[in-house]
Write a protein that holds these residues in place. Structure first.
Motif, PDB file in Angstrom:
ATOM      1  N   MET A 428       0.829  -1.204   0.000  1.00 50.86           N
ATOM      2  CA  MET A 428       0.000   0.000   0.000  1.00 50.86           C
ATOM      3  C   MET A 428       0.864   1.256   0.000  1.00 50.86           C
ATOM      4  O   MET A 428       0.483   2.291  -0.537  1.00 50.86           O
ATOM      5  CB  MET A 428      -0.921  -0.002   1.222  1.00 50.86           C
ATOM      6  CG  MET A 428      -2.021  -1.043   1.124  1.00 50.86           C
ATOM      7  SD  MET A 428      -2.914  -1.270   2.671  1.00 50.86           S
ATOM      8  CE  MET A 428      -3.589   0.356   2.909  1.00 50.86           C
ATOM      9  N   GLY A 429       2.029   1.153   0.622  1.00 51.45           N
ATOM     10  CA  GLY A 429       2.900   2.315   0.719  1.00 51.45           C
ATOM     11  C   GLY A 429       3.385   2.828  -0.616  1.00 51.45           C
ATOM     12  O   GLY A 429       3.878   3.964  -0.706  1.00 51.45           O
ATOM     13  N   HIS A 430       3.275   2.011  -1.656  1.00 54.74           N
ATOM     14  CA  HIS A 430       3.650   2.502  -2.985  1.00 54.74           C
ATOM     15  C   HIS A 430       2.656   2.017  -4.038  1.00 54.74           C
ATOM     16  O   HIS A 430       3.012   1.587  -5.133  1.00 54.74           O
ATOM     17  CB  HIS A 430       5.103   2.166  -3.350  1.00 54.74           C
ATOM     18  CG  HIS A 430       5.543   0.778  -2.983  1.00 54.74           C
ATOM     19  ND1 HIS A 430       5.908  -0.137  -3.914  1.00 54.74           N
ATOM     20  CD2 HIS A 430       5.686   0.178  -1.795  1.00 54.74           C
ATOM     21  CE1 HIS A 430       6.253  -1.262  -3.307  1.00 54.74           C
ATOM     22  NE2 HIS A 430       6.129  -1.085  -2.024  1.00 54.74           N
ATOM     23  N   ALA A 431       1.395   2.107  -3.680  1.00 54.60           N
ATOM     24  CA  ALA A 431       0.328   1.651  -4.568  1.00 54.60           C
ATOM     25  C   ALA A 431       0.162   2.553  -5.782  1.00 54.60           C
ATOM     26  O   ALA A 431      -0.521   2.189  -6.741  1.00 54.60           O
ATOM     27  CB  ALA A 431      -0.987   1.593  -3.795  1.00 54.60           C
ATOM     28  N   ASP A 432       0.762   3.739  -5.751  1.00 66.15           N
ATOM     29  CA  ASP A 432       0.572   4.693  -6.847  1.00 66.15           C
ATOM     30  C   ASP A 432       1.820   4.835  -7.710  1.00 66.15           C
ATOM     31  O   ASP A 432       1.991   5.847  -8.399  1.00 66.15           O
ATOM     32  CB  ASP A 432       0.162   6.056  -6.293  1.00 66.15           C
ATOM     33  CG  ASP A 432       1.226   6.662  -5.400  1.00 66.15           C
ATOM     34  OD1 ASP A 432       2.180   5.932  -5.039  1.00 66.15           O
ATOM     35  OD2 ASP A 432       1.116   7.849  -5.070  1.00 66.15           O
ATOM     36  N   ASN A 433       2.675   3.839  -7.685  1.00 68.69           N
ATOM     37  CA  ASN A 433       3.903   3.955  -8.475  1.00 68.69           C
ATOM     38  C   ASN A 433       3.624   4.071  -9.970  1.00 68.69           C
ATOM     39  O   ASN A 433       4.371   4.716 -10.705  1.00 68.69           O
ATOM     40  CB  ASN A 433       4.817   2.754  -8.211  1.00 68.69           C
ATOM     41  CG  ASN A 433       5.788   3.047  -7.077  1.00 68.69           C
ATOM     42  OD1 ASN A 433       5.739   4.132  -6.496  1.00 68.69           O
ATOM     43  ND2 ASN A 433       6.638   2.098  -6.763  1.00 68.69           N
TER      44      ASN A 433
END
Lengths: 689, 209
Positions: A428-433
């Motif tokens: 979740m911490g980099h779900a928007d990569n």
């Protein structure tokens, strides 16, 4: 004769001349607080009684003594003339230590030379030996000790790429996100990053009588920073990027930009605006001010009345009043007052510790109600602690409030506080990569923090920041959704529900959800269940757990099954509660499920069963051979277009995709996953009648 | 030589001796009472919660003056009386107890605002302590950035004192039926000028039961 005898009796008796008393309160230096019992009152006969509470001594004295001298080894003696005290009101005195070494915490800047001097405060100090030593924390350079141990000088290090994890983004490990190549602008500094750049000095005083005492001093090269352009006065602001220049600043300001290795540093020295520009044409205005000079009238009239009401009972607002942080010394380096109050210790920002110093309050009282008004306004994590002391960000920059960097100022202090670190370690911490996940509204709804809560999108050139604390937590729920749950499934925010969690609406694909989905796991469901009965079911984990969400291929009726895992009291979080090792608090924010999670209920947890996913893949190939390969690099729901000739086969394929969408379907609900595939099997070409 | 004492003198002597005995033989309070006494003394001597005065270009400046409570206030000072108006709750703050030095009441003619009067403000004392008697001081509030007080030596105040128990009621003249606000209390010439209390000494004062 009789008269003389009577006079003598009366004089001796004291009946006609009752002792007049005076009360004084004496606060001791923090390092001498444990020696309160050694406080001498001279002449001793002047003392009627004393009481000690922590580093405070309350004395009841005979007024007719006219004066007293207070003596305590390690402190300067203090003579108190009663004639100078106002009436019978109790008076308040602070006993000063022998040496003035300045504040216990100070922020000095990166690559900065600083000095600490032990200035004698009284003649008694001259017979004492003093020394400074670096006793922990970040290494210092060019350390010198001179003037007989009364002058310490050293230089903090400059920062280099990879040296410090400044914010959540750098933990992800992307080499493109190191300090030297970040998006131009303000660099957030988490509590962890500050600690990595904080050095500890010990100041030691040896008295002539062989007694000694020590005082710890913290030297931080950086101040914690949320990344907002609204900063406390005298907080050093770090800037990433190249060729920054300071175009304008408040009149009489002596602030200047300093190149500190890979970053630039700006020290706002006066309240006001600082206009900056870099070589690539980025403009930035830093607003700086004192926390104690900012009105707290946010709830006035039609402005933020609902927000103010909402925040009143928040545990963040109450954190100091409810516990005082569990510690009462502002000078205790382990004290949590920096995170239970507003402001940055070691700066002149009008924050809690700065104002406490201005009020000459070396010790916090045991009771919140005894704090002076000025400190109560700064006690607790109030509006300004997150929003900054001057003004709310420009609309185009408000997305920064959604970043975990704002929370990391306190909640990234492992091992004690590991919430942000754990979240950053999760997917979740980099779900928007993916750029597409950020740009398409349908994707942004669950792949970005701003999309999940329905706030405005950041500018296209903003760096990704993953799903953040604010995606699931809302410190002050407000707005129309606070009163009206949306009629259809969206991830827009609704009122908070315990633990500052958002009250997201549950999707219509899960009618009559199990009770465990209504608690803390409710916040997960909106994005971990298909949002609607469409032909591209996303993130089906909650559906598989709940045993619903599939369709009978022939009729379109709901396909449901008993769901044993849905009975776990905390829903998703019953199993997804682990994270990086070594964290005391917040580990669960890694949301990992482990074998240990299974072992809580299952005596002998089964191994994973890859056959379900294999069978689903084979069914997909039979139902839709043309697209069965999918789109490498994208999840099924992001690439698959269902264009099958009949609704029956389409529903069958949808069931298959529900299983494929959940990589842990064999754990979440193997029986239901098999039922979905069995139903699809009936419609697949080549099926046995 | 034997002294002969009259009865009244003997009585006095007995009383005085008894007085001393009472002090010596006073029973020690139980532990709980001692603890309570301890906290009372500590609390009694607690600081008033205001900052010291520091030398400034105008005189003496106090950065964190006492105000009625943690709310939002605007204040004025004249004739050794401080009065404040406002009182909107501060956002994101746990309020705690009000300052005991202020008496407060609703601002007449306004909804939600309060007015508070402090008849014993802080004045600079020895070493900047806020416990001076203020006989020669005149102070004013500076509220451009935060709220602070500036005091300067001007000589003794020779104007009228605000009558005791003046009703805190006004900030502007228009708040008062009489059209005149006197240091936070409404001026009056008769009881009809007072929305609360009665008229005494030219201002509306609280009616004591």
């Amino acid at each position: 004769m009789k008269g003389a005898l009577l006079a003598g009796v009366l004089a001796l008796s004291g009946c006609y001349t009752p002792t007049k008393k005076i009360a004084i309160r004496v606060e001791l230096p923090a390092e001498l607080a444990s020696q309160a019992k050694d406080l001498q009152v001279l002449p001793a006969i002047a003392e009627i009684r004393r009481e000690i509470a922590g580093g405070v001594v309350a004395l009841e004295l005979r007024r007719d003594a006219d004066f007293v001298v207070l003596r305590l080894p390690g402190a300067c003696p203090r003579r108190i003339e009663f004639s100078l005290l106002a009436g019978d009101k109790p008076s308040h005195f602070v006993l000063a230590p022998l040496f003035d070494v300045g504040s216990d915490e100070r922020v000095v800047g990166l690559g900065s030379t600083f000095n600490v001097r032990a200035e004698p405060r009284c003649a008694e100090a001259k017979n004492s030996k003093t020394s400074f030593a670096v006793t922990g924390g970040a290494p210092l350079e060019h350390v010198t000790l001179d003037e007989g141990g009364r002058h310490f000088s050293a230089t903090t290090r400059e920062v280099s790429p990879g040296m410090v994890a400044f914010s959540t983004a750098t933990w992800i490990g992307s080499p493109s996100r190191d300090a030297g190549s970040r998006t131009p602008g303000i660099v957030p500094v988490s509590a962890r990053a500050q600690r990595e750049l904080r050095s500890e000095l010990t100041f030691r005083v040896e008295l002539a009588n062989a007694h000694h005492f020590e005082r710890r001093l913290g030297i931080s090269a950086v101040a914690r920073a949320s990344g907002l352009a609204d900063v406390g006065l005298s907080h050093p602001v770090l800037l990433a990027g190249a060729n920054w220049s300071l175009l304008d600043k408040p009149p009489q300001s002596g602030a200047a930009l300093r190149d500190v290795g890979q970053l630039f540093e700006l020290w706002p020295d006066l309240p006001g605006d600082y206009e900056l520009s870099d070589g690539a044409g980025h403009a930035l205005t830093v607003h700086s001010g004192r926390y104690d000079q900012t009105p707290l009238d946010c709830g006035r009239g039609d402005c933020h009345a609902e927000l103010s009401q909402s925040v009143h009972d928040s545990p963040m607002t109450q954190v100091l009043a409810s516990d005082l942080g569990g510690c009462h010394s502002l000078t205790d380096p382990t004290c949590a007052s920096a995170c239970h109050t507003t402001g940055e210790p070691g700066t002149h920002d009008g924050g809690f510790t700065h104002v406490a110093a201005e009020l000459e309050l070396p010790m916090l009282p045991a009771d919140y109600d005894d704090l002076p008004r000025a400190l109560r306004r700064l006690g607790g994590v109030g509006c300004l602690a997150c929003h900054g002391p001057t003004k709310i960000p420009e609309p185009s920059q408000r997305f920064r409030l959604m970043k975990s960097d704002v929370c990391a100022v306190c909640h990234d202090a492992p091992p004690r506080y590991g919430h942000v670190q754990a979240l950053a370690s999760s997917r979740m911490g980099h779900a928007d990569n993916s750029a597409r996940a950020r740009q398409e509204p349908a994707c942004a709804r669950c792949h970005t923090a701003w999309g999940a809560v329905g706030s405005s999108a950041p500018p296209p050139d903003a760096e990704p920041f993953g799903l953040t604390c604010a995606t699931c937590h809302d410190v002050h729920p407000h707005g129309p959704h606070a009163r009206h749950a949306p009629a259809v499934a969206t991830a827009a925010a609704t009122p908070s529900q315990g633990g500052l969690l958002r009250d997201f609406a549950l999707p219509e694909t899960l009618p009559n959800p199990p009770a465990s989905f209504q608690g803390v796991s409710r916040v997960c469901i909106a994005c971990h269940a298909p949002s609607s009965n469409n032909l591209r079911p996303e993130a089906s984990a909650a559906a598989i757990v709940a045993g619903r969400g599939g369709l009978e291929p022939e009729t379109g009726a709901p396909l449901t099954l008993a769901a044993p895992h849905a009975a776990a009291a905390k829903g998703c979080l019953s199993c997804h509660d682990s994270g990086p090792e070594g964290l005391v608090l917040g580990k669960s924010h890694g949301f990992r499920a482990t074998q240990a999670s299974c072992a809580r209920c299952h005596d002998s947890p089964k191994d994973r069963d890859p056959s379900l996913a294999q069978r689903a893949g084979q069914l997909l190939a039979r139902l839709d051979p043309q697209h069965s390969a999918g789109d490498i690099g994208n999840p099924w729901h992001a690439s698959y277009q269902l264009l099958l000739p009949t609704p029956q086969r389409t529903r069958a394929l949808r069931n298959v995709l529900l299983v494929l969408e959940d990589p842990a379907a064999d754990v979440h609900g193997p029986s239901y996953a098999r039922a979905l595939l069995d139903a699809a099997e009936r419609l697949a070409p080549g099926a046995q009648p | 030589m034997r002294a002969r004492l009259a009865l009244p003198e003997l009585l006095l002597l007995a009383l005085s001796v008894g007085c001393k005995q009472a002090q010596k033989t006073q029973p020690k309070p139980p532990a709980a009472a001692s603890a309570r006494a301890a906290s009372e003394l500590i609390r009694l001597a607690a600081p008033r919660g205001a900052g010291r005065f520091h030398a400034s270009h105008k005189g003496q400046r106090q950065e964190h003056p006492r105000l009625p409570d943690t709310g939002e206030w605007r204040c004025a000072e004249q004739g050794r009386v401080v009065w404040c108006a406002g009182g909107e709750a501060a956002a994101g703050v746990v309020s705690g107890p009000p300052d005991p030095g202020y008496r407060c009441g609703p601002r007449w003619g306004s909804i939600g605002e309060r007015v508070c009067i402090d008849e014993h403000p802080d004045y600079p004392g020895p070493s900047g302590s806020p416990r001076g008697d203020g006989t020669l001081q005149s102070c004013k509030f500076e509220q451009e950035r935060g709220i602070a007080r500036e005091c300067e030596l001007v000589g003794p105040y020779d104007g009228p004192a605000l009558p005791a128990h003046a009703v805190p009621a006004c900030w502007l003249d228009r708040d008062c039926p009489s059209g005149h606000c006197e240091r936070g209390a409404c001026a009056c010439s008769a009881n009809k000028d007072c929305a609360a209390g009665s008229c005494a000494g030219g201002v509306c004062v609280e009616v004591k039961p």
